[in-house]
Design a protein around this motif. Structure first.
Motif, PDB file in Angstrom:
ATOM      1  N   SER A  45       0.940  -1.097   0.100  1.00 50.78           N
ATOM      2  CA  SER A  45      -0.013  -0.074   0.070  1.00 50.78           C
ATOM      3  C   SER A  45       0.949   1.322   0.013  1.00 50.78           C
ATOM      4  O   SER A  45       1.991   1.197   0.752  1.00 50.78           O
ATOM      5  CB  SER A  45      -0.637  -0.197   1.139  1.00 50.78           C
ATOM      6  N   GLY A  46       0.611   2.181  -0.818  1.00 51.74           N
ATOM      7  CA  GLY A  46       1.097   3.598  -0.837  1.00 51.74           C
ATOM      8  C   GLY A  46       2.508   3.484  -1.504  1.00 51.74           C
ATOM      9  O   GLY A  46       3.056   4.706  -1.486  1.00 51.74           O
ATOM     10  N   THR A  47       2.516   2.630  -2.488  1.00 51.93           N
ATOM     11  CA  THR A  47       3.672   2.557  -3.289  1.00 51.93           C
ATOM     12  C   THR A  47       3.561   3.397  -4.739  1.00 51.93           C
ATOM     13  O   THR A  47       4.506   3.374  -5.470  1.00 51.93           O
ATOM     14  CB  THR A  47       4.266   1.151  -3.515  1.00 51.93           C
ATOM     15  N   GLY A  48       2.219   3.605  -4.994  1.00 52.48           N
ATOM     16  CA  GLY A  48       1.949   4.242  -6.086  1.00 52.48           C
ATOM     17  C   GLY A  48       1.395   3.414  -7.302  1.00 52.48           C
ATOM     18  O   GLY A  48       1.220   3.756  -8.349  1.00 52.48           O
ATOM     19  N   LYS A  49       0.490   2.525  -6.798  1.00 56.46           N
ATOM     20  CA  LYS A  49      -0.142   1.583  -7.867  1.00 56.46           C
ATOM     21  C   LYS A  49      -1.303   2.600  -8.631  1.00 56.46           C
ATOM     22  O   LYS A  49      -1.267   2.456  -9.649  1.00 56.46           O
ATOM     23  CB  LYS A  49      -0.879   0.309  -7.277  1.00 56.46           C
ATOM     24  N   THR A  50      -2.027   3.138  -7.570  1.00 53.38           N
ATOM     25  CA  THR A  50      -3.193   4.048  -8.098  1.00 53.38           C
ATOM     26  C   THR A  50      -2.801   5.039  -9.102  1.00 53.38           C
ATOM     27  O   THR A  50      -3.306   5.396 -10.213  1.00 53.38           O
ATOM     28  CB  THR A  50      -3.938   4.428  -6.995  1.00 53.38           C
ATOM     29  N   VAL A  51      -1.629   5.649  -8.523  1.00 58.81           N
ATOM     30  CA  VAL A  51      -0.849   6.790  -9.339  1.00 58.81           C
ATOM     31  C   VAL A  51      -0.664   6.337 -10.770  1.00 58.81           C
ATOM     32  O   VAL A  51      -0.857   6.949 -11.931  1.00 58.81           O
ATOM     33  CB  VAL A  51       0.242   7.570  -8.501  1.00 58.81           C
ATOM     34  N   LEU A  52       0.071   5.001 -10.905  1.00 62.03           N
ATOM     35  CA  LEU A  52       0.489   4.785 -12.029  1.00 62.03           C
ATOM     36  C   LEU A  52      -0.648   4.381 -13.017  1.00 62.03           C
ATOM     37  O   LEU A  52      -0.731   4.683 -14.195  1.00 62.03           O
ATOM     38  CB  LEU A  52       1.258   3.383 -11.744  1.00 62.03           C
TER      39      LEU A  52
HETATM   40  N1  LIG Z   1      -2.813  13.839  -5.334  1.00 60.77           N
HETATM   41  C1  LIG Z   1      -1.966  13.377  -4.390  1.00 60.77           C
HETATM   42  N2  LIG Z   1      -1.139  14.451  -3.797  1.00 60.77           N
HETATM   43  C2  LIG Z   1      -0.132  14.238  -2.834  1.00 60.77           C
HETATM   44  N3  LIG Z   1       0.412  12.704  -2.755  1.00 60.77           N
HETATM   45  C3  LIG Z   1      -0.332  11.772  -3.416  1.00 60.77           C
HETATM   46  C4  LIG Z   1      -1.607  12.211  -4.452  1.00 60.77           C
HETATM   47  N4  LIG Z   1      -1.848  11.025  -4.897  1.00 60.77           N
HETATM   48  C5  LIG Z   1      -0.924  10.139  -4.230  1.00 60.77           C
HETATM   49  N5  LIG Z   1      -0.272  10.545  -3.389  1.00 60.77           N
HETATM   50  C6  LIG Z   1       0.792   9.856  -2.749  1.00 60.77           C
HETATM   51  O1  LIG Z   1       1.409   8.920  -3.684  1.00 60.77           O
HETATM   52  C7  LIG Z   1       1.901   7.579  -3.114  1.00 60.77           C
HETATM   53  C8  LIG Z   1       1.000   6.459  -3.669  1.00 60.77           C
HETATM   54  O2  LIG Z   1      -0.247   6.450  -3.392  1.00 60.77           O
HETATM   55  P1  LIG Z   1      -1.043   5.491  -4.401  1.00 60.77           P
HETATM   56  O3  LIG Z   1      -0.821   5.487  -5.784  1.00 60.77           O
HETATM   57  O4  LIG Z   1      -2.618   5.770  -4.084  1.00 60.77           O
HETATM   58  O5  LIG Z   1      -0.773   4.291  -3.531  1.00 60.77           O
HETATM   59  P2  LIG Z   1      -1.221   2.832  -3.607  1.00 60.77           P
HETATM   60  O6  LIG Z   1      -0.310   1.888  -4.195  1.00 60.77           O
HETATM   61  O7  LIG Z   1      -1.664   2.105  -2.290  1.00 60.77           O
HETATM   62  O8  LIG Z   1      -2.363   2.840  -4.753  1.00 60.77           O
HETATM   63  C9  LIG Z   1       1.182   7.756  -1.640  1.00 60.77           C
HETATM   64  O9  LIG Z   1       2.211   8.276  -0.631  1.00 60.77           O
HETATM   65  C10 LIG Z   1       0.089   8.896  -1.671  1.00 60.77           C
HETATM   66  O10 LIG Z   1       0.253   9.598  -0.506  1.00 60.77           O
END
Ligand SMILES: Nc1ncnc2c1ncn2[C@@H]1O[C@H](COP(=O)(O)OP(=O)(O)O)[C@@H](O)[C@H]1O
Ligand SMILES: [Mg+2]
Lengths: 229, 381
Positions: A45-52
């Motif tokens: 969790s929190g490693t950037g999967k959703t961001v990617l």
């Molecule tokens: N809009 C945003 N602004 C600041 N930080 C973000 C934003 N979106 C994601 N993050 C950060 O990027 C990192 C990865 O988030 P996320 O991709 O959601 O994790 P996960 O792998 O659980 O999906 C987290 O540390 C989160 O806090």
């Protein structure tokens, strides 16, 4: 350019904030996913999967890098089109942990909302929607509201919604996390079948090791980069 | 075609209809106020048209007798009548009096006229039963809305008056119910109605009891004579202010109606603004409640135009539904108003135009919210 490639990403970077709150989430990530491939994305969790996923899905803008969807280059340090939304509705299907159906539309209207925006006529899109509902075993629910369906049924409608525009790629962010094992396995089988039959590339985020046998490849995020295992 | 606004409203129908009814009541009040204004314009003309005279001769320098107090001597009517070009002339008085009716009182506007003069102010078309005044003592003609009927006895001052005629629809320029009495009786009443001090002063001879004053002299002009010329002659030689019918109409409209129209216009504007704010708040909260869905729609690729259209259509539908309720509401309650209310279709259409514009304005903040919504917001935890 290999026309078997569905997703190509080169040196994508993404960071948030500045000063003390600065965090770099993805750095120089590069990979390709082929048509018909079902790839699992597994990472803590929190490693950037959703961001990617949101970057590949043309929802959030990368800081730098290049991206292709099919043969179309969509990003080269900036969006190459003003209308990323058009790419989304024509080429990408989204599935989430929650079904995120529109609660005030009945099932069939939830499905034909996007085709209608793409100017598909109502008859054609309804026929397509009914085919999908039949395929998912909920043909009798087309007039029902999302609130009248079970979680598993709604998730199947959500998958149908992601499919109805014949997307080139499907991005699924923990689609089975809210379902029990049996339902999860059903969803996996469906995704697998879609990938094979329709040559759709699927990236699926999951925490559930039991889903991995259904996937062709497994991706991880390590040191802000993508690695295959 | 999926009609997003329709589907969303269907989903929250009760709330939507109740809101529309509430806003509709506001719009209904706006319609009633416009109707009251129209009623005033109608009322202003009733007495003026019933009298239908060419000239109004009043105290010099005044806008009398409706917009300002005016007193002239009753003998002026003979002077005027002797002028070249004048056909008939009559002295006339106007005063507000209270008619006792059971335990309560009815406020009326009394027209006193010379029963033996050449001009009868009672429009024969309005007389429903009875006749006009025949003697100059203790006879009264009332309008039907006063509640009196033919042969009723009414105590006024020290005397008992008999109702000899009943008219329909007679009102003063201010909307008060009209009654007609003889000039002599009117002058007598004016005296008995003055305050105690004036009465005693008059009784002691400090002020001579002058019951020979009237409020105006009205006159008709012989055919073939220019009304303006006759008016000019009177102004020049007799030191009186003279108004033609058109001028009197203008004075009435300006002083009696214009002030009220400003008030009513202001109230209307305020109510429209309040309605706009209510509509915009409702649409804004309805939009806030849908933010998650709106984000999802944007994420899966629906264009802003589709979502904005849903919001604007919902606002318009709310406005239009409220407008319909407003019309129903105003038609249900206007007969209960003490004043004349004239509901006119063009006024309703004008309000409809305002409602449409107001609805579009009201959707602005919600639309802004939609445009700024982050598509990725919905999928966060
Ligand atoms: N809009 C945003 N602004 C600041 N930080 C973000 C934003 N979106 C994601 N993050 C950060 O990027 C990192 C990865 O988030 P996320 O991709 O959601 O994790 P996960 O792998 O659980 O999906 C987290 O540390 C989160 O806090
Ligand atoms: Mg996530």
């Amino acid at each position: 350019m290999n026309d078997n490639i569905a997703i190509r990403v080169e040196n994508i970077c993404k960071s948030f904030g500045d000063g003390d709150s600065f965090i770099e989430v993805i750095k120089d990530a590069s990979f390709t996913i082929n048509k018909g491939e079902l790839a699992a994305l597994v990472a803590p969790s929190g490693t950037g999967k959703t961001v990617l996923l949101m970057m590949i899905g043309c929802v959030n803008e990368p800081d730098s890098g290049e991206m292709w969807i099919g043969t179309e280059k969509v990003f080269d340090n900036r969006w190459l089109t003003k209308e990323t939304r058009k790419i989304r509705r024509e080429k990408i299907g989204f599935i989430f942990q929650a079904h995120h159906l529109i609660p005030f539309l009945n099932i069939i209207n939830n499905l034909i909302l996007l085709p209608q925006t793409n100017k598909t006529d109502e008859k054609t899109s309804k026929a397509e929607a009914r085919k999908l509902l039949h395929y998912f075993g909920i043909a009798d629910k087309e007039k029902a509201m999302p609130s009248q369906l079970s979680g598993g049924q709604n998730q199947r409608v959500a998958i149908a919604r992601a499919l109805i525009n014949n997307p080139q790629i499907i991005l699924a962010d923990e689609p089975t996390a809210a379902l029990d094992t049996q339902r999860s396995v059903d969803v996996m089988k469906i995704l697998k079948k879609i990938a094979l039959e329709q040559e759709v590339a699927i990236i699926m985020v999951t925490h559930d090791d039991r889903m991995l046998p259904y996937c062709d490849r497994i991706m991880k995020i390590e040191d802000k980069k993508i690695v295959f295992v | 075609m999926i009609h997003l606004a329709k589907e969303d409203i269907k989903h929250t129908l009760g709330k939507f209809v109740v809101t529309a009814m509430g806003v509709g009541m506001l719009l209904g009040i706006v319609l009633i106020m416009m109707g009251v204004y129209r009623g005033m314009i109608v009322d202003v003309e009733v007495l003026l048209n019933d009298l239908d005279v060419d000239l109004w001769i009043v105290q010099e320098g005044t806008l009398g007798p409706f917009a300002e107090a005016s007193r002239v001597h009753e003998d002026l009517q003979y002077t005027i009548e002797s002028l070249q070009g004048v056909d008939n002339s009559s002295a006339i008085t106007f005063q507000n009096i209270q008619l006792p009716q059971g335990k309560s009182k009815v406020r009326v506007f009394a027209v006193g006229y010379d029963v033996y003069g050449g001009i009868n102010p009672i429009n024969p078309a309005r007389l429903v039963t009875g006749r006009t005044l025949a003697t100059d003592h203790y006879e009264i003609v009332v309008t039907d809305k006063t509640g009196f009927t033919l042969h009723d006895k009414i105590q006024l001052g020290r005397n008992i008056y008999t109702v000899v005629g009943v008219t329909h629809g007679s009102v003063s320029s201010g909307g008060d119910l009209l009654v007609y009495i003889s000039l002599k009786d009117a002058q007598e009443l004016q005296f008995s109605y003055s305050n105690k001090r004036i009465q005693t002063d008059r009784a002691r001879g400090i002020i001579t009891r002058d019951t020979h004053m009237v409020n105006a002299v009205i006159a008709t002009v012989k055919p073939g004579n220019n009304v303006e010329n006759v008016a000019g002659e009177i102004r020049k030689w007799h030191h009186k202010s003279v108004y033609t019918k058109a001028q009197q109409h203008a004075v009435l409209t300006k002083y009696v109606v214009e002030k009220s129209s400003k008030q009513i216009g202001l109230f209307t504007a305020i109510l429209i603004i309040v309605a706009t704010i209510i509509i915009s708040l409702i649409i804004y909260t309805m939009t806030l409640e849908k933010m998650k869905e709106i984000s999802i729609m944007k994420l899966i690729g629906l264009p802003n135009s589709t979502i904005v259209r849903m919001i604007v259509e919902e606002t318009l539908l709310l406005g239009i539904l409220a407008f319909m309720f407003g019309n129903i509401f105003s038609h249900l309650i206007y007969p209960k108003f003490p004043k004349r209310v004239v509901l006119e279709i063009p006024d309703a259409w004008m309000l409809f135009g305002m409602v449409v514009v107001a609805s579009i304005v009201a959707s602005f903040i919600a639309v802004k919210k939609v445009i700024n919504a982050d598509p990725a917001a919905a999928i966060g935890d």
